[in-house]
Design an enzyme around this catalytic site. Structure first.
Site, short mmCIF file in Angstrom:
data_model
loop_
_atom_site.label_atom_id
_atom_site.label_comp_id
_atom_site.label_asym_id
_atom_site.label_seq_id
_atom_site.Cartn_x
_atom_site.Cartn_y
_atom_site.Cartn_z
N HIS A 1 -90.10 45.51 -56.68
CA HIS A 1 -89.52 45.02 -55.43
C HIS A 1 -88.00 44.95 -55.50
CE1 HIS A 1 -93.49 42.81 -54.17
NE2 HIS A 1 -93.66 44.10 -54.43
N ASP B 1 -93.66 43.38 -59.01
CA ASP B 1 -92.87 42.47 -58.17
C ASP B 1 -91.40 42.76 -58.43
OD1 ASP B 1 -91.98 40.04 -56.71
OD2 ASP B 1 -94.07 39.45 -56.83
#
EC number: 3.2.1.67
Length: 410
Positions: free
Chosen positions: A256, A233
């Site tokens: 991310h 993430d």
């Protein structure tokens, strides 16, 4: 009479000797529980075993109680070895300054039943001048439970335990250690002030769910430097109420990207301001540098004074991304107008390649447009061959200088 006085004096000295001697003997027993000015507590001397199988929770908690209860500089030593532990609660305030020296590996139990509701693995609460350092690992052993994470499909999901959580910690440092395979976030700071994160490694597979590297919220004076993060993430996520953050020399990927994240989900969120990200590299990340807010944000807040400089993209999918239409799992109001204001954002010397044609995406709203956006020497090109590099700028106002012509969207 003189003989009586001498006898009484001798008896008094004997009693005094016994009292003092007894106090000394008693103090030997106290040393295992509370330390005076300066002390060191090796968990193996408190019964811990580094065989990777024995539950060492009690020994580590005892070491914390002793160190936190002592004055001066106190040290908890995690020597070389594999030390299995369950949920740890390090609560202050402490009488002195505590250093946790991690030379070996702390392994988290894989039994989720050992964690209280909404509990985490290592929780540190109300401790000042804390140092966590060393070359060892904090291994959360997440692969065994990642399949139980439903947060990618369900909005109100049951959150798995985070790894290292610091709440109300001031003037702290985390350096040198490696955080591995968290069940959820690897590091989470809430209402912390003046924290230094340096020379840290955070590692989890790119497809591991919600394994953010470093998250912070309602915190200020946070410095993250010379750190390598590869997770499933956000490498670094900055939540509401955060200010005065300096991020330098960070390598991110997979992940991310570096995000000012998920703003407006809850009521009464506070502004985000004075965030500086410099001299970082993002490798094959889903996003590069990103600001995102819920389309139907529940809070009115402002994001301002955001500065990105000398950022190198290596095939990041969305290198520059402002998204005021964020709506995960399609549970937002589709036509909602975000109440989050984005202003005074600078992108300077952003270079490299994008794995998608949209090297720049500024998705703002008509009711609350993004203003004061500066793009200075932004030169990120699409690395593919089927399409051309492009920018999508909706309701964004600002200026460009020295940018790739396809990205000069103002």
């Amino acid at each position: 009479m003189a003989c009586t006085d001498n006898a009484m004096r001798a008896l008094f000295l004997l009693v005094l000797f016994c009292i003092v001697h007894g106090e000394k003997e008693e103090s030997k027993g106290i040393d295992a529980k509370a330390s005076g000015p300066g002390g060191s507590f090796d968990i193996t001397k408190l019964g811990a075993s580094g065989n990777g199988k024995t539950d060492n929770t009690k020994a580590v908690q005892e070491a914390w109680a002793s160190a936190c209860g002592g004055t001066g500089k106190q040290t908890i030593l995690i020597p070389k070895g594999d030390f299995l532990v369950g949920q740890l609660n390090f609560t202050g305030p402490c009488k002195g300054d505590v250093t946790i020296q991690v030379d070996g590996n702390l392994l988290a139990t894989m039994d989720l039943s050992q964690y209280k509701e909404h509990g985490n693995w290592i929780e540190i609460l109300r401790v000042d001048n804390l140092v966590i350092t060393g070359k060892g690992n904090l291994d959360r052993q997440g692969p065994a439970v990642w399949s139980k994470n439903s947060c990618t499909k369900k909005y109100d999901c049951k959150i798995l335990p985070n790894s290292l959580v610091m709440d109300f910690v001031n003037n702290g440092e985390v350096s040198g250690v490696t955080l591995l395979n968290s069940k959820f976030f690897h590091m989470n700071m809430y209402q912390c002030k003046n924290m230094l994160i340096k020379d840290v490694t955070v590692t989890a597979p790119g497809d591991s769910p919600n394994t953010d590297g470093i998250h912070m919220g309602d915190s200020s004076g946070i410095t993250i430097t010379n750190t390598v993060i590869g997770v499933g993430d956000d490498c670094i996520s900055i939540g509401p109420g955060t200010s005065k953050v300096n991020i330098t020399g960070v390598t991110c990927g997979p992940g991310h990207g570096i995000s000012i994240d998920s703003l407006g989900r809850y009521k009464d969120e506070k502004d985000v301001t004075d965030i500086n990200v410099k001299d970082c590299t993002l490798k094959k990340t889903m996003f590069g540098v990103r600001i995102k807010a819920y389309e139907d944000a529940a809070s009115v807040l402002t994001v301002s004074k955001i500065y990105y400089e000398n950022i190198k993209m290596e095939d990041s999918a969305n290198p520059i991304f402002i998204d005021l239409k964020y709506c995960p799992n399609k549970l937002c109001t589709a036509n909602g107008a975000s109440k989050v204001t984005i202003k005074d954002v600078t992108f300077k010397n952003i270079t490299g390649t994008s794995s998608t044609p949209e090297a720049v995406s500024l998705l703002c709203t008509a009711k609350v447009p993004c203003t004061g956006v500066t793009m200075d020497d932004v030169n990120v090109e699409y690395s593919g061959t089927n399409n051309k590099t492009m920018a999508i700028c909706t309701n964004a106002k600002g200026s460009t200088k020295g940018c790739l012509k396809e990205l000069a969207c103002f």
